[in-house]
Design a protein around this motif. Structure first.
Motif, PDB file in Angstrom:
ATOM      1  N   VAL A 197     -16.876 -38.500  18.565  1.00 44.75           N
ATOM      2  CA  VAL A 197     -18.336 -38.604  18.689  1.00 44.75           C
ATOM      3  C   VAL A 197     -18.841 -37.321  19.345  1.00 44.75           C
ATOM      4  O   VAL A 197     -18.436 -36.990  20.468  1.00 44.75           O
ATOM      5  CB  VAL A 197     -18.733 -39.814  19.572  1.00 44.75           C
ATOM      6  N   THR A 198     -19.698 -36.602  18.656  1.00 44.23           N
ATOM      7  CA  THR A 198     -20.256 -35.361  19.206  1.00 44.23           C
ATOM      8  C   THR A 198     -21.753 -35.558  19.395  1.00 44.23           C
ATOM      9  O   THR A 198     -22.441 -35.994  18.486  1.00 44.23           O
ATOM     10  CB  THR A 198     -20.014 -34.180  18.246  1.00 44.23           C
ATOM     11  N   THR A 199     -22.235 -35.230  20.577  1.00 49.00           N
ATOM     12  CA  THR A 199     -23.655 -35.433  20.856  1.00 49.00           C
ATOM     13  C   THR A 199     -24.080 -34.579  22.033  1.00 49.00           C
ATOM     14  O   THR A 199     -23.270 -33.887  22.655  1.00 49.00           O
ATOM     15  CB  THR A 199     -23.940 -36.925  21.142  1.00 49.00           C
ATOM     16  N   ASP A 200     -25.358 -34.646  22.358  1.00 52.36           N
ATOM     17  CA  ASP A 200     -25.872 -33.957  23.531  1.00 52.36           C
ATOM     18  C   ASP A 200     -25.464 -34.744  24.779  1.00 52.36           C
ATOM     19  O   ASP A 200     -25.740 -35.942  24.882  1.00 52.36           O
ATOM     20  CB  ASP A 200     -27.406 -33.867  23.427  1.00 52.36           C
ATOM     21  N   ALA A 201     -24.796 -34.052  25.705  1.00 46.83           N
ATOM     22  CA  ALA A 201     -24.217 -34.741  26.861  1.00 46.83           C
ATOM     23  C   ALA A 201     -25.292 -35.387  27.741  1.00 46.83           C
ATOM     24  O   ALA A 201     -25.175 -36.544  28.166  1.00 46.83           O
ATOM     25  CB  ALA A 201     -23.389 -33.756  27.688  1.00 46.83           C
ATOM     26  N   GLN A 202     -26.327 -34.627  27.998  1.00 47.24           N
ATOM     27  CA  GLN A 202     -27.411 -35.126  28.864  1.00 47.24           C
ATOM     28  C   GLN A 202     -28.054 -36.355  28.250  1.00 47.24           C
ATOM     29  O   GLN A 202     -28.305 -37.361  28.915  1.00 47.24           O
ATOM     30  CB  GLN A 202     -28.442 -33.999  29.023  1.00 47.24           C
ATOM     31  N   SER A 203     -28.321 -36.270  26.964  1.00 54.33           N
ATOM     32  CA  SER A 203     -28.963 -37.370  26.256  1.00 54.33           C
ATOM     33  C   SER A 203     -28.098 -38.621  26.315  1.00 54.33           C
ATOM     34  O   SER A 203     -28.586 -39.728  26.532  1.00 54.33           O
ATOM     35  CB  SER A 203     -29.212 -36.944  24.813  1.00 54.33           C
ATOM     36  N   LEU A 204     -26.794 -38.450  26.156  1.00 51.47           N
ATOM     37  CA  LEU A 204     -25.887 -39.589  26.173  1.00 51.47           C
ATOM     38  C   LEU A 204     -25.886 -40.260  27.536  1.00 51.47           C
ATOM     39  O   LEU A 204     -25.969 -41.489  27.649  1.00 51.47           O
ATOM     40  CB  LEU A 204     -24.479 -39.140  25.790  1.00 51.47           C
ATOM     41  N   LEU A 205     -25.831 -39.436  28.585  1.00 52.92           N
ATOM     42  CA  LEU A 205     -25.833 -40.007  29.933  1.00 52.92           C
ATOM     43  C   LEU A 205     -27.133 -40.760  30.210  1.00 52.92           C
ATOM     44  O   LEU A 205     -27.143 -41.815  30.846  1.00 52.92           O
ATOM     45  CB  LEU A 205     -25.639 -38.904  30.972  1.00 52.92           C
ATOM     46  N   LEU A 206     -28.234 -40.209  29.711  1.00 52.35           N
ATOM     47  CA  LEU A 206     -29.520 -40.892  29.902  1.00 52.35           C
ATOM     48  C   LEU A 206     -29.496 -42.260  29.239  1.00 52.35           C
ATOM     49  O   LEU A 206     -30.000 -43.233  29.771  1.00 52.35           O
ATOM     50  CB  LEU A 206     -30.651 -40.041  29.313  1.00 52.35           C
ATOM     51  N   TRP A 222     -36.019 -37.307  22.866  1.00 52.33           N
ATOM     52  CA  TRP A 222     -36.568 -35.971  22.673  1.00 52.33           C
ATOM     53  C   TRP A 222     -35.507 -34.891  22.756  1.00 52.33           C
ATOM     54  O   TRP A 222     -35.683 -33.817  22.208  1.00 52.33           O
ATOM     55  CB  TRP A 222     -37.653 -35.702  23.730  1.00 52.33           C
ATOM     56  N   ARG A 223     -34.402 -35.177  23.430  1.00 55.20           N
ATOM     57  CA  ARG A 223     -33.318 -34.192  23.506  1.00 55.20           C
ATOM     58  C   ARG A 223     -32.481 -34.175  22.239  1.00 55.20           C
ATOM     59  O   ARG A 223     -32.050 -33.120  21.787  1.00 55.20           O
ATOM     60  CB  ARG A 223     -32.400 -34.498  24.704  1.00 55.20           C
ATOM     61  N   SER A 224     -32.190 -35.361  21.674  1.00 58.31           N
ATOM     62  CA  SER A 224     -31.230 -35.347  20.571  1.00 58.31           C
ATOM     63  C   SER A 224     -31.640 -36.119  19.333  1.00 58.31           C
ATOM     64  O   SER A 224     -31.622 -35.582  18.244  1.00 58.31           O
ATOM     65  CB  SER A 224     -29.856 -35.821  21.039  1.00 58.31           C
ATOM     66  N   ASP A 225     -32.032 -37.379  19.452  1.00 54.76           N
ATOM     67  CA  ASP A 225     -32.272 -38.175  18.243  1.00 54.76           C
ATOM     68  C   ASP A 225     -33.415 -37.625  17.403  1.00 54.76           C
ATOM     69  O   ASP A 225     -33.326 -37.525  16.183  1.00 54.76           O
ATOM     70  CB  ASP A 225     -32.588 -39.635  18.620  1.00 54.76           C
ATOM     71  N   GLU A 272     -38.232 -49.177  38.520  1.00 57.81           N
ATOM     72  CA  GLU A 272     -36.866 -48.900  38.034  1.00 57.81           C
ATOM     73  C   GLU A 272     -36.807 -49.006  36.505  1.00 57.81           C
ATOM     74  O   GLU A 272     -36.207 -48.169  35.822  1.00 57.81           O
ATOM     75  CB  GLU A 272     -35.894 -49.901  38.652  1.00 57.81           C
ATOM     76  N   GLU A 273     -37.451 -50.043  36.007  1.00 61.45           N
ATOM     77  CA  GLU A 273     -37.475 -50.212  34.546  1.00 61.45           C
ATOM     78  C   GLU A 273     -38.242 -49.060  33.893  1.00 61.45           C
ATOM     79  O   GLU A 273     -37.882 -48.579  32.819  1.00 61.45           O
ATOM     80  CB  GLU A 273     -38.132 -51.537  34.175  1.00 61.45           C
ATOM     81  N   ALA A 274     -39.308 -48.641  34.545  1.00 64.14           N
ATOM     82  CA  ALA A 274     -40.097 -47.531  34.011  1.00 64.14           C
ATOM     83  C   ALA A 274     -39.246 -46.268  33.930  1.00 64.14           C
ATOM     84  O   ALA A 274     -39.294 -45.529  32.945  1.00 64.14           O
ATOM     85  CB  ALA A 274     -41.323 -47.284  34.892  1.00 64.14           C
ATOM     86  N   ALA A 275     -38.463 -46.028  34.990  1.00 69.11           N
ATOM     87  CA  ALA A 275     -37.605 -44.839  35.007  1.00 69.11           C
ATOM     88  C   ALA A 275     -36.595 -44.902  33.867  1.00 69.11           C
ATOM     89  O   ALA A 275     -36.285 -43.884  33.237  1.00 69.11           O
ATOM     90  CB  ALA A 275     -36.888 -44.730  36.349  1.00 69.11           C
ATOM     91  N   ARG A 276     -36.081 -46.088  33.593  1.00 67.70           N
ATOM     92  CA  ARG A 276     -35.111 -46.239  32.503  1.00 67.70           C
ATOM     93  C   ARG A 276     -35.755 -45.903  31.159  1.00 67.70           C
ATOM     94  O   ARG A 276     -35.169 -45.228  30.323  1.00 67.70           O
ATOM     95  CB  ARG A 276     -34.577 -47.666  32.499  1.00 67.70           C
ATOM     96  N   GLN A 277     -36.976 -46.385  30.970  1.00 68.62           N
ATOM     97  CA  GLN A 277     -37.651 -46.100  29.705  1.00 68.62           C
ATOM     98  C   GLN A 277     -37.925 -44.605  29.572  1.00 68.62           C
ATOM     99  O   GLN A 277     -37.798 -44.031  28.491  1.00 68.62           O
ATOM    100  CB  GLN A 277     -38.957 -46.889  29.613  1.00 68.62           C
ATOM    101  N   ASP A 278     -38.316 -43.986  30.681  1.00 73.53           N
ATOM    102  CA  ASP A 278     -38.532 -42.534  30.657  1.00 73.53           C
ATOM    103  C   ASP A 278     -37.245 -41.815  30.301  1.00 73.53           C
ATOM    104  O   ASP A 278     -37.246 -40.824  29.553  1.00 73.53           O
ATOM    105  CB  ASP A 278     -39.029 -42.048  32.031  1.00 73.53           C
ATOM    106  N   ALA A 279     -36.139 -42.293  30.858  1.00 74.76           N
ATOM    107  CA  ALA A 279     -34.841 -41.661  30.577  1.00 74.76           C
ATOM    108  C   ALA A 279     -34.503 -41.776  29.091  1.00 74.76           C
ATOM    109  O   ALA A 279     -34.008 -40.827  28.476  1.00 74.76           O
ATOM    110  CB  ALA A 279     -33.747 -42.300  31.421  1.00 74.76           C
ATOM    111  N   LEU A 280     -34.779 -42.943  28.523  1.00 74.27           N
ATOM    112  CA  LEU A 280     -34.498 -43.121  27.097  1.00 74.27           C
ATOM    113  C   LEU A 280     -35.401 -42.232  26.248  1.00 74.27           C
ATOM    114  O   LEU A 280     -34.968 -41.670  25.235  1.00 74.27           O
ATOM    115  CB  LEU A 280     -34.680 -44.591  26.703  1.00 74.27           C
TER     116      LEU A 280
END
Lengths: 364, 407
Positions: A55-64, B309-312, B296-304
């Protein structure tokens, strides 16, 4: 000599035309931040196979996604249970237990992480399929182990939690053989030089530029070929391992060295062959690194190495013949060849080699 | 007699042969876009059915270009309502395969431009649209694709010119919608609203997805101007036309949140959050949760949302805004890097705005002022844009006053 040169070049052009369509396919990669490659090993005597899931992905994104927030000390390894919980490989609709293997950072891909997991497939099964809730809109390739890297056509694009098309286990657990497979390996090696290996091309050109006679050139090329075959074999079999961060800058230095020597001398020194052999050992480690990055592994490694090496040699031969052809075309008298061709070309190669040496040392 | 018969046979065969070759040279009839009166509709069920049917046709006959074009059309529509970017990649692959066997297939090139646009490959989309324009000058669709791509890259003059050309060739729903957006970007919200209503009226009744989309866009404009009742009505119409359309659902949640009903807003978002939510949905749920004190839930949603925005579905400008707003020095530095990299790629006002904000948070006020000017260059009245530009301008004024007092 001219007739031999023309025939040789014609042969290589024909070979390139045959290889090019396949090589274009080979060079394709998925254009996604996240992608999954699943390799199925051949069954052993007990009928068990191992599936290797990469599985290859963005590390930061995965941790989030796994943790909901990222602290400095967060690691993917520490969140392995949450990760495994979001991945599913099913054999005939039954989920297989997954085991976390290694976690690495792919070379040349800052911020990315490659996570390898494995699963044991026991007993006869019909189909394999995959899904994950971690990514939305990502490509996955499922293929037999020991085969060439997947091309863009081999990937299936899936949504979050979407099952992949079930794949026949029988077709996945048998290793492809035959001339077609060998030809693909040769194409892979060839394209690693032309057009994928500019540094190797420049090195070979450097050898060519100082060689005033065919015999001299052939001796150098043979020494280079023998040397890189040795280290390619040793590295691919796991006997030698040198980090790319050391090998790549040294390859650049070797290019610069050969080119600078061309500028400083008009004849081959008695040490030239030994130096070329030594540099060949280095380039072989570079080839092995590239082979490893392509993810080729499995029971057919020796065949893979031989096929790849043959492709590399054909690539080098192409470079030499093309250079010789160009030299013939350029209307420069032999006495002026050094002044108008050898020196400028060697200077350009030296500059490129030095630039790469600095770039690969300090900026990679 | 025998000679005459042989001659007649030869002439007949020659005639048939020539007619066959003429048939072979005639370009195939273009595939009608989905939602057009003579084409399948665009409700969720019909889109899925079209997808299955076209995939089956392509499995049986891989070179069926018409099926590839229709499949790509269905996949693009589905991508819009499911937040699955992989569908656009599938659409691209189907079209590329079709073009491999029929390189001059016009409607495949045309659709490919739209697919590339949806993948944010704006320069590739322009290239494809221009290729189509060389084949056919007066296809409004390709002018729309080129205009959209230029807009995203920040070439507003080029984009508006393309939209003008599009509406000259064919004043229809698609061209009205684009000119509406052009008006919105220039701060003319009433004008944009008027044109969107025209676009809605011009939409084929067979095109449920587009009807929903237009209602949702109208709702968003009403919401931007504070007309909550009108906005609620439009989002409800959107949801009625295409049940579960993410723009409709999110719009209804925004209205509820604006009306001070956060619990209902969250409940409205549940179906989207259960699937594969867009980052905007996650951010909205985070804001609503914060309003309810569920930090806490808000922070989780922000993280998602950040993960998306970083990858998907990479959106560097949005990511940069989020990072810049975090307050953490390392993240602000990253915001500047991300925004600068994106600004080197596209110079639209939203990317300029993200860059300006990142600079501002990093303490680089002169750079922030410069980028902010670029962000405001079209006259947009987008609230976020204006708020950030105002903050930067105030800081710049204060800095100017501070310099004056030191002298």
């Amino acid at each position: 000599m001219t007739r031999l040169l023309h025939r040789g070049l014609a042969g290589v052009v024909l070979l390139v035309c045959l290889i090019a369509p396949g090589s274009a396919r080979l060079l394709a990669h998925p254009s996604a931040t996240s992608f999954v490659v699943i390799e199925i090993g051949a069954a052993d005597v007990a009928g068990k196979s191992t599936a290797s899931i990469s599985v290859t992905t963005d590390a930061q994104s995965l941790l989030l996604k796994l943790r909901g927030a990222v602290n400095r000390d967060d690691t993917i390894a520490a969140n392995a249970p949450a990760l495994i919980d979001r991945l599913e490989l099913a054999a005939d609709s039954i989920s297989l237990p997954l085991t976390l293997g290694r976690i690495t950072a792919p070379a040349g891909k800052p911020g990315q992480v490659q996570i390898v997991l494995s699963a044991t497939i026991a007993g006869p099964i019909q189909h394999l399929s995959w899904r994950t809730s971690l990514f939305s809109g990502y490509p996955v390739a499922i293929r037999p182990a020991g085969t060439l890297p997947p091309t863009a056509d081999d990937y299936e694009w899936l949504g979050a939690d979407e099952w992949s098309t079930p794949r026949s286990f029988q077709s996945l657990s048998s290793v492809p053989r035959g001339w077609r497979h060998a030809f693909s390996l040769i194409a892979l090696g060839f394209t690693h030089i032309v057009p994928g290996g500019l540094d190797h091309v420049l090195f070979v050109l450097g050898l060519f530029l100082l060689a005033s006679r065919t015999r001299t050139l052939l001796l150098q090329i043979s020494a280079f070929t023998l040397a890189h075959s040795v280290t390619l074999g040793l590295a691919a079999l796991g006997f030698v391992s040198v980090p790319a961060s050391i090998v790549e800058p040294l390859i650049a230095v070797s290019i610069a060295y050969i080119a600078i020597e061309n500028l400083m001398t008009t004849s081959i020194s008695k040490w030239r062959l030994a130096i070329v052999f030594a540099f060949g050992l280095l380039h072989g480690l570079g080839f092995a690194g590239a082979l490893a990055q392509l993810g080729i592994s499995g029971t057919d490694l020796p065949i893979t190495m031989v096929g790849f090496n043959v492709g590399v040699e054909l690539g080098q031969l192409t470079v030499v013949l093309a250079a010789a052809f160009v030299m013939r075309l350029v209307p420069v008298a032999s006495v002026n060849r050094r002044r108008y061709l050898t020196n400028p070309a060697s200077a350009a190669i030296a500059v490129m080699g030095l630039f790469w040496a600095v770039e690969r040392t300090w900026f990679n | 007699m025998r000679t005459f018969g042989a001659l007649a046979l030869v002439i007949s065969m020659a005639t048939v042969g020539c007619s066959q070759s003429t048939v072979a040279r005639r370009p195939p009839a273009p595939v009608e876009p989905l939602g057009a009166p003579a084409a399948p509709g665009t409700s969720r069920e019909l889109l899925e059915r079209t997808r299955k049917d076209m995939e089956a046709r392509l499995a049986a006959q891989p070179k069926d270009a018409a099926a590839a074009v229709r499949l790509a059309d269905a996949l693009l529509r589905l991508a819009r309502v499911t937040n699955n970017g992989g569908l656009a990649a599938k659409a691209e692959r189907a079209l590329v395969k079709a073009l491999a066997s029929d390189p001059d297939r016009y409607d495949a090139h045309r659709m490919l431009g739209a697919v590339l646009l949806s993948q944010h490959r704006f320069r590739d989309a322009i290239r494809e649209a221009e290729r189509c324009q060389q084949m056919r000058q007066n296809d409004a669709f390709t002018w729309g694709v080129a205009g959209d791509a230029r807009l995203e890259l920040g070439d507003y003059d080029g984009a508006f010119a393309a939209f003008d050309r599009m509406s000259t060739i064919r004043p229809d729903s698609a061209s009205y919608a684009r000119i509406a957006y052009a008006r919105e970007l220039q701060g003319d919200l009433p004008g944009a609203l008027r044109l969107l209503k025209m676009a809605l009226e011009a939409t084929s009744p067979n095109d449920a997805e587009a009807i929903a989309w237009h209602h949702a866009q109208i709702g968003a404009l009403h919401l931007a101007e504070g007309r909550l009742v009108d906005a609620a009505r439009e989002f409800s119409h959107a949801d009625y036309s295409f049940p579960g359309h993410p723009f409709a659902v999110e719009g209804r949640a925004r209205v509820l949140a604006a009306q001070g009903r956060p619990g209902e807003a969250l409940k409205t978002l549940d179906p989207l959050l259960a699937g594969s939510p867009a980052a905007s949905t996650l951010v909205l749920s985070a804001e609503t949760l914060r309003g309810l004190g569920r930090l806490e839930e808000a922070a989780r949603q922000d993280a998602l949302a950040e993960a998306v925005w970083r990858s998907d579905a990479p959106e560097p400008a949005r990511l940069a805004l989020m990072l810049a707003g975090s307050g953490a020095a390392a993240r602000i530095d990253e915001a500047v890097r991300v925004a600068q990299a994106e600004f080197a790629n596209r110079r639209d006002i939203f990317t300029a705005d993200a860059l300006a904000w990142a600079f501002f948070k990093a303490g680089r006020l002169p750079d922030a002022v410069e980028a902010s000017a670029l962000a405001m260059r079209t006259g947009s009245v987008d609230r976020g844009l204006r708020e950030r530009a105002r903050a930067i301008a105030l800081a710049a004024t204060a800095a100017g006053l501070a310099q004056g007092s030191r002298r």
